[in-house]
Motif scaffolding. Structure first.
Motif, PDB file in Angstrom:
ATOM      1  N   ARG A   1      52.530  33.230   0.678  1.00  0.00           N
ATOM      2  CA  ARG A   1      51.081  33.180   0.507  1.00  0.00           C
ATOM      3  C   ARG A   1      50.540  32.021   1.342  1.00  0.00           C
ATOM      4  NH1 ARG A   1      49.292  36.123  -3.808  1.00  0.00           N
ATOM      5  NH2 ARG A   1      47.370  34.903  -3.963  1.00  0.00           N
ATOM      6  N   ARG A   2      49.336  32.183   1.824  1.00  0.00           N
ATOM      7  CA  ARG A   2      48.708  31.123   2.606  1.00  0.00           C
ATOM      8  C   ARG A   2      47.219  31.135   2.321  1.00  0.00           C
ATOM      9  NH1 ARG A   2      49.768  30.176   9.110  1.00  0.00           N
ATOM     10  NH2 ARG A   2      49.109  28.007   9.172  1.00  0.00           N
ATOM     11  N   ASN A   3      46.678  29.963   1.965  1.00  0.00           N
ATOM     12  CA  ASN A   3      45.261  29.825   1.608  1.00  0.00           C
ATOM     13  C   ASN A   3      44.873  30.785   0.479  1.00  0.00           C
ATOM     14  OD1 ASN A   3      44.942  27.901   3.673  1.00  0.00           O
ATOM     15  ND2 ASN A   3      44.529  29.500   5.186  1.00  0.00           N
ATOM     16  N   GLY A   4      45.823  30.951  -0.452  1.00  0.00           N
ATOM     17  CA  GLY A   4      45.532  31.772  -1.626  1.00  0.00           C
ATOM     18  C   GLY A   4      45.686  33.257  -1.419  1.00  0.00           C
ATOM     19  N   HIS A   5      46.087  33.677  -0.229  1.00  0.00           N
ATOM     20  CA  HIS A   5      46.229  35.109   0.056  1.00  0.00           C
ATOM     21  C   HIS A   5      47.677  35.433   0.428  1.00  0.00           C
ATOM     22  CE1 HIS A   5      41.868  35.616   0.065  1.00  0.00           C
ATOM     23  NE2 HIS A   5      41.794  34.535   0.836  1.00  0.00           N
ATOM     24  N   GLU A   6      48.121  36.605  -0.006  1.00  0.00           N
ATOM     25  CA  GLU A   6      49.474  37.035   0.358  1.00  0.00           C
ATOM     26  C   GLU A   6      49.486  37.513   1.800  1.00  0.00           C
ATOM     27  OE1 GLU A   6      52.499  40.618  -0.773  1.00  0.00           O
ATOM     28  OE2 GLU A   6      51.814  39.365  -2.439  1.00  0.00           O
ATOM     29  N   LEU A   7      50.511  37.090   2.521  1.00  0.00           N
ATOM     30  CA  LEU A   7      50.699  37.526   3.902  1.00  0.00           C
ATOM     31  C   LEU A   7      51.932  38.400   3.990  1.00  0.00           C
ATOM     32  CD1 LEU A   7      50.110  34.306   6.063  1.00  0.00           C
ATOM     33  CD2 LEU A   7      48.498  36.154   5.608  1.00  0.00           C
ATOM     34  N   ALA A   8      51.826  39.472   4.752  1.00  0.00           N
ATOM     35  CA  ALA A   8      53.021  40.246   5.085  1.00  0.00           C
ATOM     36  C   ALA A   8      53.807  39.447   6.127  1.00  0.00           C
ATOM     37  CB  ALA A   8      52.635  41.608   5.633  1.00  0.00           C
ATOM     38  N   LEU A   9      55.113  39.499   6.030  1.00  0.00           N
ATOM     39  CA  LEU A   9      55.971  38.724   6.934  1.00  0.00           C
ATOM     40  C   LEU A   9      56.788  39.666   7.802  1.00  0.00           C
ATOM     41  CD1 LEU A   9      57.113  35.838   7.624  1.00  0.00           C
ATOM     42  CD2 LEU A   9      58.909  36.306   5.950  1.00  0.00           C
ATOM     43  N   ARG A  10      56.846  39.336   9.074  1.00  0.00           N
ATOM     44  CA  ARG A  10      57.772  40.001   9.988  1.00  0.00           C
ATOM     45  C   ARG A  10      58.705  38.948  10.558  1.00  0.00           C
ATOM     46  NH1 ARG A  10      56.595  45.330  11.268  1.00  0.00           N
ATOM     47  NH2 ARG A  10      54.478  46.004  10.724  1.00  0.00           N
ATOM     48  N   VAL A  11      59.957  39.323  10.716  1.00  0.00           N
ATOM     49  CA  VAL A  11      60.975  38.400  11.198  1.00  0.00           C
ATOM     50  C   VAL A  11      61.549  38.926  12.509  1.00  0.00           C
ATOM     51  CG1 VAL A  11      63.150  37.226  10.662  1.00  0.00           C
ATOM     52  CG2 VAL A  11      61.555  37.799   8.814  1.00  0.00           C
ATOM     53  N   GLN A  12      61.597  38.058  13.514  1.00  0.00           N
ATOM     54  CA  GLN A  12      62.274  38.381  14.771  1.00  0.00           C
ATOM     55  C   GLN A  12      63.452  37.424  14.920  1.00  0.00           C
ATOM     56  OE1 GLN A  12      59.307  40.358  17.867  1.00  0.00           O
ATOM     57  NE2 GLN A  12      59.011  38.153  17.816  1.00  0.00           N
ATOM     58  N   VAL A  13      64.632  37.981  15.143  1.00  0.00           N
ATOM     59  CA  VAL A  13      65.849  37.174  15.268  1.00  0.00           C
ATOM     60  C   VAL A  13      66.515  37.470  16.605  1.00  0.00           C
ATOM     61  CG1 VAL A  13      68.113  36.629  14.304  1.00  0.00           C
ATOM     62  CG2 VAL A  13      66.216  37.177  12.769  1.00  0.00           C
ATOM     63  N   LEU A  14      66.782  36.401  17.349  1.00  0.00           N
ATOM     64  CA  LEU A  14      67.529  36.526  18.605  1.00  0.00           C
ATOM     65  C   LEU A  14      68.978  36.153  18.336  1.00  0.00           C
ATOM     66  CD1 LEU A  14      67.328  37.072  21.704  1.00  0.00           C
ATOM     67  CD2 LEU A  14      67.056  34.592  21.977  1.00  0.00           C
ATOM     68  N   ASP A  15      69.862  37.122  18.471  1.00  0.00           N
ATOM     69  CA  ASP A  15      71.298  36.875  18.315  1.00  0.00           C
ATOM     70  C   ASP A  15      71.855  36.452  19.665  1.00  0.00           C
ATOM     71  OD1 ASP A  15      73.752  36.743  17.029  1.00  0.00           O
ATOM     72  OD2 ASP A  15      74.244  38.836  17.450  1.00  0.00           O
TER      73      ASP A  15
ATOM     74  N   LEU B   1      63.061  33.421  15.220  1.00  0.00           N
ATOM     75  CA  LEU B   1      64.271  32.672  14.924  1.00  0.00           C
ATOM     76  C   LEU B   1      65.341  32.985  15.965  1.00  0.00           C
ATOM     77  CD1 LEU B   1      64.483  33.645  11.118  1.00  0.00           C
ATOM     78  CD2 LEU B   1      63.388  31.603  12.067  1.00  0.00           C
ATOM     79  N   VAL B   2      66.207  32.007  16.220  1.00  0.00           N
ATOM     80  CA  VAL B   2      67.386  32.238  17.054  1.00  0.00           C
ATOM     81  C   VAL B   2      68.593  31.711  16.293  1.00  0.00           C
ATOM     82  CG1 VAL B   2      67.111  30.048  18.311  1.00  0.00           C
ATOM     83  CG2 VAL B   2      68.442  31.898  19.344  1.00  0.00           C
ATOM     84  N   VAL B   3      69.721  32.408  16.406  1.00  0.00           N
ATOM     85  CA  VAL B   3      70.936  31.959  15.720  1.00  0.00           C
ATOM     86  C   VAL B   3      71.966  31.494  16.743  1.00  0.00           C
ATOM     87  CG1 VAL B   3      70.703  33.245  13.564  1.00  0.00           C
ATOM     88  CG2 VAL B   3      71.683  34.391  15.550  1.00  0.00           C
ATOM     89  N   PHE B   4      72.528  30.318  16.489  1.00  0.00           N
ATOM     90  CA  PHE B   4      73.600  29.740  17.302  1.00  0.00           C
ATOM     91  C   PHE B   4      74.837  29.547  16.422  1.00  0.00           C
ATOM     92  CE2 PHE B   4      69.927  27.427  19.518  1.00  0.00           C
ATOM     93  CZ  PHE B   4      69.878  28.329  20.565  1.00  0.00           C
ATOM     94  N   GLY B   5      75.998  29.526  17.057  1.00  0.00           N
ATOM     95  CA  GLY B   5      77.214  29.240  16.299  1.00  0.00           C
ATOM     96  C   GLY B   5      78.442  29.689  17.065  1.00  0.00           C
ATOM     97  N   ARG B   6      79.598  29.215  16.620  1.00  0.00           N
ATOM     98  CA  ARG B   6      80.834  29.617  17.257  1.00  0.00           C
ATOM     99  C   ARG B   6      81.296  30.963  16.711  1.00  0.00           C
ATOM    100  NH1 ARG B   6      84.852  25.493  17.404  1.00  0.00           N
ATOM    101  NH2 ARG B   6      86.229  27.177  18.013  1.00  0.00           N
ATOM    102  N   SER B   7      82.353  31.515  17.297  1.00  0.00           N
ATOM    103  CA  SER B   7      82.854  32.827  16.885  1.00  0.00           C
ATOM    104  C   SER B   7      83.297  32.820  15.427  1.00  0.00           C
ATOM    105  CB  SER B   7      84.041  33.243  17.766  1.00  0.00           C
ATOM    106  OG  SER B   7      83.640  33.411  19.108  1.00  0.00           O
ATOM    107  N   GLN B   8      83.036  33.942  14.762  1.00  0.00           N
ATOM    108  CA  GLN B   8      83.481  34.193  13.396  1.00  0.00           C
ATOM    109  C   GLN B   8      82.860  33.258  12.351  1.00  0.00           C
ATOM    110  OE1 GLN B   8      85.406  37.014  12.607  1.00  0.00           O
ATOM    111  NE2 GLN B   8      84.878  37.405  14.753  1.00  0.00           N
ATOM    112  N   THR B   9      81.675  32.718  12.663  1.00  0.00           N
ATOM    113  CA  THR B   9      80.953  31.959  11.642  1.00  0.00           C
ATOM    114  C   THR B   9      80.091  32.883  10.784  1.00  0.00           C
ATOM    115  OG1 THR B   9      79.160  31.542  13.206  1.00  0.00           O
ATOM    116  CG2 THR B   9      80.835  29.803  12.963  1.00  0.00           C
ATOM    117  N   GLY B  10      79.891  34.124  11.250  1.00  0.00           N
ATOM    118  CA  GLY B  10      79.006  35.041  10.553  1.00  0.00           C
ATOM    119  C   GLY B  10      77.593  35.017  11.105  1.00  0.00           C
ATOM    120  N   LYS B  11      77.480  34.584  12.360  1.00  0.00           N
ATOM    121  CA  LYS B  11      76.179  34.443  13.019  1.00  0.00           C
ATOM    122  C   LYS B  11      75.410  35.767  13.077  1.00  0.00           C
ATOM    123  CE  LYS B  11      76.835  33.481  17.259  1.00  0.00           C
ATOM    124  NZ  LYS B  11      76.569  34.851  17.774  1.00  0.00           N
ATOM    125  N   SER B  12      76.052  36.800  13.563  1.00  0.00           N
ATOM    126  CA  SER B  12      75.385  38.103  13.674  1.00  0.00           C
ATOM    127  C   SER B  12      75.098  38.692  12.294  1.00  0.00           C
ATOM    128  CB  SER B  12      76.240  39.075  14.494  1.00  0.00           C
ATOM    129  OG  SER B  12      76.419  38.600  15.818  1.00  0.00           O
TER     130      SER B  12
END
Length: 219
Positions: free
Chosen positions: A60-74, A11-22
């Motif tokens: 879950r995907r195809n009936g199985h639980e998946l662990a999720l990792r999130v990468q965020v570019l500020d 994921l990447v986050v965009f926005g102007r100053s003081q929107t709470g992006k970070s």
């Protein structure tokens, strides 16, 4: 996809100053990787990547639980109090290529404040900026995240009433991104259950794209 039992979303986050992006980035990661504070000038001046720990019980995907990792570019705000448009654009373009050039981008989050009106000029500038970075298919890979939804609630607006009274500018933007939007309550964002709700919503947007990624082959 790291292995058959785990999925990583970029994921990447965009926005102007003081929107709470970070702050949004920190909430999605469940951390405090990104500097976030009230300031009379733009706080973020460079891009930085945050990675979450493995998160269970989200998908879950195809009936199985998946662990999720999130990468965020500020990213630095646009417009920025100390950087030109060209500086912000090249900084973000380089970071996108560096971090997501091989894996691709699942979703860009355009962060707007629910308690402030969106003016036509601001919307036009923002759309042009994102299009320059992501290319002609930007609409398919962009969602709008409305922060400070708690303030809208305090003013007596439900989500439905808020959208009923929203400006044509905001409604046009939401239509452009195929109504991929969510309200973000800043007071609840640190709560584990709220984080899970937001991540599930983002995953539903990614699922709408059949888990496709936007490839960023910038030189």
């Amino acid at each position: 996809m790291a292995d058959s039992n785990e999925m990583t979303i970029n994921l990447v986050v965009f926005g102007r100053s003081q929107t709470g992006k970070s702050a949004v980035g920190n909430s999605l990661l469940g951390s405090s990787d990104f500097e976030s504070r009230c300031s009379p000038s733009s706080v973020t001046t460079h891009c930085s990547l945050g990675r979450s720990c493995s998160i269970s019980g989200i998908m879950r995907r195809n009936g199985h639980e998946l662990a999720l990792r999130v990468q965020v570019l500020d990213t630095p705000a646009y417009p920025h109090t100390g950087l030109s448009k060209e500086q912000v654009r090249e900084t973000v373009r380089s970071a996108l290529a560096h971090h997501f050039g091989k894996e691709g981008l699942h979703l860009a989050l355009l962060v707007l404040r629910a308690d402030l009106p969106l003016c036509p000029d601001e919307s036009d500038r923002t759309i042009q900026f994102i299009q320059e970075l992501l290319g002609p298919t930007w609409k398919d890979f962009t969602a709008v995240l409305l922060t400070h939804a708690d303030k809208a609630e305090e003013a007596g607006y439900s989500e439905e009433e808020y959208l009923h009274r929203a400006s044509s500018t905001l409604l046009s933007l939401l239509s452009l991104v195929q109504h991929k939007y969510l309200f973000f309550n800043n007071q609840k964002s640190i709560i584990k259950e709220e984080r899970a709700t937001v991540l599930r919503k983002l995953l539903s947007f990614i699922r709408q794209n059949n888990y496709q990624v936007l490839l960023l082959n910038h030189k």
